[in-house]
Design a protein around this motif. Structure first.
Motif, mmCIF file in Angstrom:
data_model
loop_
_atom_site.group_PDB
_atom_site.id
_atom_site.type_symbol
_atom_site.label_atom_id
_atom_site.label_comp_id
_atom_site.label_asym_id
_atom_site.label_seq_id
_atom_site.Cartn_x
_atom_site.Cartn_y
_atom_site.Cartn_z
ATOM 1 N N ASN A 306 0.829 -1.204 0.000
ATOM 2 C CA ASN A 306 0.000 0.000 0.000
ATOM 3 C C ASN A 306 0.866 1.258 0.000
ATOM 4 O O ASN A 306 0.539 2.256 -0.654
ATOM 5 C CB ASN A 306 -0.921 -0.029 1.220
ATOM 6 N N LYS A 309 2.158 1.698 -3.406
ATOM 7 C CA LYS A 309 1.106 2.203 -4.289
ATOM 8 C C LYS A 309 1.001 3.725 -4.197
ATOM 9 O O LYS A 309 0.761 4.399 -5.204
ATOM 10 C CB LYS A 309 -0.210 1.550 -3.884
ATOM 11 N N SER A 310 1.218 4.266 -3.012
ATOM 12 C CA SER A 310 1.101 5.718 -2.842
ATOM 13 C C SER A 310 2.240 6.472 -3.518
ATOM 14 O O SER A 310 2.028 7.542 -4.076
ATOM 15 C CB SER A 310 1.072 6.052 -1.339
ATOM 16 N N HIS A 312 4.668 4.974 -5.809
ATOM 17 C CA HIS A 312 5.087 4.464 -7.121
ATOM 18 C C HIS A 312 3.911 3.772 -7.796
ATOM 19 O O HIS A 312 3.960 2.582 -8.105
ATOM 20 C CB HIS A 312 6.259 3.484 -6.982
ATOM 21 N N ARG A 313 2.839 4.520 -8.016
ATOM 22 C CA ARG A 313 1.615 3.910 -8.535
ATOM 23 C C ARG A 313 1.811 3.322 -9.926
ATOM 24 O O ARG A 313 1.281 2.255 -10.240
ATOM 25 C CB ARG A 313 0.497 4.956 -8.573
ATOM 26 N N GLU A 314 2.593 3.985 -10.789
ATOM 27 C CA GLU A 314 2.756 3.509 -12.162
ATOM 28 C C GLU A 314 3.379 2.124 -12.199
ATOM 29 O O GLU A 314 2.994 1.270 -12.999
ATOM 30 C CB GLU A 314 3.625 4.487 -12.969
ATOM 31 N N MET A 316 3.276 -0.063 -9.662
ATOM 32 C CA MET A 316 2.399 -1.017 -8.988
ATOM 33 C C MET A 316 1.219 -1.432 -9.859
ATOM 34 O O MET A 316 0.638 -2.502 -9.648
ATOM 35 C CB MET A 316 1.884 -0.421 -7.680
ATOM 36 N N VAL A 317 0.858 -0.605 -10.845
ATOM 37 C CA VAL A 317 -0.228 -0.982 -11.747
ATOM 38 C C VAL A 317 0.101 -2.282 -12.474
ATOM 39 O O VAL A 317 -0.765 -3.124 -12.715
ATOM 40 C CB VAL A 317 -0.507 0.165 -12.750
ATOM 41 N N GLU A 344 -7.475 0.819 -6.310
ATOM 42 C CA GLU A 344 -6.802 2.087 -6.605
ATOM 43 C C GLU A 344 -5.751 1.935 -7.693
ATOM 44 O O GLU A 344 -5.133 2.922 -8.091
ATOM 45 C CB GLU A 344 -6.166 2.632 -5.325
ATOM 46 N N LEU A 345 -5.519 0.708 -8.154
ATOM 47 C CA LEU A 345 -4.535 0.472 -9.216
ATOM 48 C C LEU A 345 -5.199 0.151 -10.548
ATOM 49 O O LEU A 345 -4.511 -0.189 -11.518
ATOM 50 C CB LEU A 345 -3.605 -0.682 -8.819
#
Length: 952
Positions: A306, A309-310, A312-314, A316-317, A344-345
């Motif tokens: 989590n 994800k906050s 390094h969202r790109e 983690m997608v 959220e991803l």
């Protein structure tokens, strides 16, 4: 003042042992009695007793013992007792134990040597340790690894003594430990040696690590964990050198130890922001999710994902499908956290895969019989709902599957499906026809009243064509069964027999009539349906053998559903007038609808049911009858268009709020205008790996976009600083208050503004309300014009307003009297505990009923009339009734009114009075009071005294 303690043992204060008894047992020859006596002595010492007379007895009778348990307890006793006097000098009698300790360090038994070396780690008196140093060093070369590893711990503890004492006792300790580390074979001993170098001689530990970098993957897991800890420390103090260590971390990602792998991933994330490093860490976390069986480990790993994800969202997608594999765990907390991360991803590229996975999970809940399948299915439905709202194109693939669960035994899950269908049918016009057709086909399966109400609203609003309208009317009639609901002969029989209706386990509602809270906070009378479990409809004389779902609900007394049926039939008939060219068919449908409504009114006013129809449902059904008998164009427009327009407006507002929240979160912080510009392309790349190049680029980008700046706003911090003393006081104090959930932390800064040294300065705090001080105050010495940071922790028992007050007490060298400076009070407001959150309307109403968020005061009175009782309350409390008494209908045995109680409770206080006539003729009910200005419900007993004949 409290002392530090390294030992904690439970002690039953109800049975204290006398010192004389302990002394007699120690002087005897019974080893078992000595062991019990030593245990009692240790527990008494830990609980504040001194027992000074025991020391000589123990020296004479316990020190010579060869029993291992006695020697172990002896060391615990020596660890606890005070070894210094009030001035800090070692007591003379402590010399008596030095010889015994030296003998133990040379004892032929390895256990005695080991526990003695471990005891030395807890000594901080150089005078006692000095004669023992040669014996400790001699144990570094002992043949047994148990002794060597404890000898290394003892050397490290002695070298770390405060001041220069440790370095004076063992000046060459780092060299000796480094030499031992190079030749040591035991894993634990090597770890202890490495930890000593890392804490006391960090350059030597770094040199050893870099010289053996290629062999680090072959080290044991204990030594690898120590190496990772050292890497974090070094890179934190000197970030420029982290390139040397990232290769070591990458090599450890393949370690067979799960703990090492987890620490590697955490270290990699903290040191590097390169895509390669983050991807490697995320892959490691996902592997741990699948390989570890401990639920706590999985929850911790999900927290780390989590965090990734906050930031390094790109990246983690790309890992979303790996994260979703954690849904295989049967634990609901793990599944919930996994779904929260995955939702959220979701992007347009992976939404199809995610929805397909969620559909498979929904099907699994239908095929397997697990304890919490219904709750898990509800979570999946909500997740699919969220996906369909964000990406409407996937709604068609899931809506028909979910509609199979409208008749689910889990009412919460079925309600979520109904709300999902209601929103999808409005936002996806292309799916309207197929959804209506499927809903009409499966409507008979629905058993819960709330789901029926939602489904009926959908049928009434979205059945637009002639065939749909006719199918809707036919479906409702089939589910209601034959009319009437009872016959007059059976009514007389039931009235004479006074029999209660027989309950059969089929229905899903239990009806009750009570005032309910509306969305604006006011109260209204409404029949409330409790749907916590699927129970049976009431089978009455005149009903069919296997009644339909709507008939079952109505016969169980749920007339709120009856009012919804009346409204739905009214909308269908009005729409039929627009799409049906045959006037005779329209009149036939209208007559059938009127017959159903009048039958429900007859049933509600009969003696069949334990509770008659409530006023709101009665008025609603009568309104529908009047509307069908005489329809105007304006009323037709309101019934056929305004409801759907309001719903569409609500959805648009909801989507707008979500969009605004996303925009607020997406705000990017920018660099300051005077920051230095670092040109990456002008840097030298010699000797740098691809990972190091990526890492530098990411660091530069983060620095340029301001992500390295502190999140907290300094201006907000200044607003939370409270001045405790005046500027003219000899001691100035101010506090920074931090409220975190139910913990309050006070960071108090105390400044000595005098030219004298303040001795025994103590911050004494006390609290009012449900606040509890965790730490006891300690004494400090403050030099002239110096400051001291003092932290105080306070525990909150309940969310109520509290006050913290206290004094600063100190002594000076010139005056023997203690000086007291009174501090300003710190008011802890209830609003500090409250954080804004969003709660769905359905969830709020469930919690309102479950937790009873209102103070109820039972009222029993000898007054016979409802209006008379209400009028008495108004006069005795000087309240104003919002509804004229003449307009209140009390003939049905139930009365509810809202009163405006400005003079009693202050501005905007709302009082709701509910009165019901009992079988014996007396009145009983509730009075509820809500005060908007005070923010809490008031207790009636504290504010109003009702006085009338026969009591108050």
């Amino acid at each position: 003042m409290e002392k530090s303690c390294s030992l904690l043992i439970h002690f039953d204060k109800g049975s204290p042992a006398m010192a004389n008894e302990i002394k007699e047992a120690l002087e005897g020859n019974d080893v078992g009695a000595k062991i019990d006596a030593l245990k009692k002595a240790v527990m008494l010492l830990l609980n504040g007793e001194t027992l000074p007379q025991l020391f000589i007895t123990i020296v004479r009778y316990v020190l010579p013992s060869e029993d291992h348990t006695v020697q172990k307890l002896l060391l615990l006793y020596l660890e606890i007792i005070d070894k210094t006097d009030a001035r800090g000098r070692v007591l003379p009698e402590m010399i008596l134990i030095c010889q015994n300790l030296r003998n133990n360090l040379q004892h032929p038994n390895e256990y005695i040597r080991g526990v003695t070396l471990r005891f030395l780690c807890r000594l901080s008196e150089p005078e006692i340790l000095e004669p023992l140093v040669p014996s400790v060093l001699a144990n570094l070369d002992h043949r047994h690894p148990f002794i060597r590893r404890h000898a290394l711990l003892a050397v490290a503890a002695i070298y770390r003594l405060p001041g220069q004492a440790g370095e004076q006792l063992l000046p060459d300790a780092p060299e000796l430990v480094e030499k031992t580390l190079s030749s040591e074979q035991d894993l634990s001993a090597r770890r202890n040696a490495f930890l000593m170098l890392a804490s006391c001689a960090q350059p030597r530990a770094v040199t050893y690590l870099l010289s053996h970098a290629d062999h680090v993957p072959d080290w044991g897991d204990l030594l690898q964990m120590a190496a990772l800890d050292l890497i974090r420390k070094v890179c934190r103090s000197n970030p420029a050198e982290k390139g040397k260590y990232i290769k070591i971390i990458i090599s450890l990602l393949n370690s067979p130890s799960a703990a090492v792998v987890y620490e590697c991933a955490s270290t990699l994330v903290s040191l590097s922001s390169a895509p390669t490093a983050i991807r490697a860490a995320a892959n490691t976390y996902c592997q741990l999710l699948l390989t570890q069986s401990d639920n706590n480990v999985k929850l911790i790993v999900l927290d780390r994902l989590n965090e990734l994800k906050s930031s390094h969202r790109e990246l983690m997608v790309e890992m979303i499908m790996d994260v979703l594999r954690a849904l295989s765990s049967p634990n609901l907390d793990i599944r919930r956290k996994t779904l929260d991360i995955a939702l959220e991803l979701i992007t347009s590229r992976n939404v199809d895969e995610v929805v397909l996975t969620l559909k498979k999970e929904v099907v699994k809940t239908q095929s397997t019989e697990l304890e919490k399948n219904g709750e898990y299915r509800q979570m999946l439905v909500q997740a699919i709902h969220s996906c369909a709202i964000k990406f409407p194109e996937v709604a068609s693939t899931v809506v028909h599957l979910l509609m199979d669960f409208l008749g689910d035994t889990n009412v919460a899950s079925a309600v979520d499906v109904a709300l999902f269908v209601r929103e999808i049918i409005e936002t996806n016009p292309k799916l309207r026809v197929s959804i209506i057709t499927r809903l009409l086909d499966t409507f008979y399966q629905i058993r819960a009243a709330r789901v029926c109400s939602c489904a009926l609203w959908i049928i009434g609003e979205y059945c637009l064509s002639l065939s749909e309208v006719e199918s809707g009317i036919t479906t409702i009639k089939q589910c209601l069964g034959d009319l009437p609901f009872y016959t007059s002969t059976e009514e007389g029989e039931v009235a004479d027999a006074s029999k209660k209706p027989q309950q059969v386990n089929l229905s899903g509602t239990v009806s009750s009539r009570r005032p309910v809270v509306l969305a604006d906070g006011t109260y209204a009378t409404q029949s409330a349906a409790s749907e916590t479990a699927v129970s049976a409809p009431t089978v009455l004389p005149g009903s069919v053998g296997s009644p339909g779902n709507l008939r079952s609900l109505i016969l169980s007394g749920d007339f709120f559903v009856g009012a919804v049926i009346a409204c739905t039939l009214t909308k269908l008939v009005l729409r039929l007038e627009e799409v049906q060219p045959s006037k005779a068919e329209v009149n036939k449908a209208c007559t059938g609808a009127l017959l159903i409504m009048t039958s429900m009114l007859q049933l509600g006013q009969s003696t069949f049911l334990p509770h008659p129809i409530d006023n709101d449902s009665y008025d609603r059904i009568v309104l529908c009858i009047r509307l069908l008998c005489n329809t105007g164009d304006e009323v037709r427009r309101i019934w056929l268009q305004s409801c759907r327009q309001s719903f569409a407006k609500m959805l648009a507002e909801k989507q707008f709020q979500e969009t605004e929240e996303i925009k607020a979160k997406a705000q990017i912080s920018h660099a300051q205008p005077d920051d230095l510009i670092d040109f990456y392309h002008l840097k030298s790349r010699k000797g740098m790996s691809q990972l190091e190049l990526e890492d530098q680029v990411q660091d530069d980008l983060k620095r340029a976009t301001g992500e390295f700046m502190k999140d907290g706003d300094d201006a907000n911090k200044l607003n939370r600083i409270l001045q405790l003393t005046g500027f003219s006081d000899p001691v100035y104090a101010e506090a920074y208050v931090t409220v975190h959930h139910y913990d309050i932390v006070l960071d108090v800064t105390v400044i000595n503004r005098t030219k004298e040294t303040l001795q025994n300065l103590c911050l004494e705090l006390a609290t009012m309300g449900d606040l509890k001080l965790v730490d006891r105050p300690q004494n400090y010495t403050l030099a002239p014009e110096t400051s001291k940071q003092i932290r105080a922790n306070i525990k909150v028992s309940s969310t109520e307003t509290g006050v913290i007050f206290g004094n600063i007490v100190y002594e000076t060298s010139n005056v023997l009297e203690r000086t007291v400076v009174v501090l300003n009070d710190i008011h802890i407001d209830i609003m500090d505990y409250i954080s804004p959150a969003i709660c769905a309307d359905v969830t709020f109403r469930n919690m309102w009923a479950e937790f009873e968020w209102e103070n109820k005061v039972a009222v029993n009175t000898v007054i016979q009339g409802e209006k008379e009782f209400l009028n008495h309350i108004i006069k005795s409390t000087n309240m104003k009734c919002l509804t004229p008494l003449s307009a209140l209908d009390g003939e049905c045995g139930f009365l509810a009114a809202n009163l405006y109680a400005k003079s009693v409770f202050g501005e905007d206080a709302l009082v709701n009075v509910s009165v019901e006539k009992q079988a014996d003729g007396k009145l009983s009910g509730y009075i509820r009071i809500r005060s908007k200005t005070q923010g809490i419900a008031l207790s009636l007993g504290d504010k109003i005294t009702l006085k009338q004949k026969g009591g108050s």
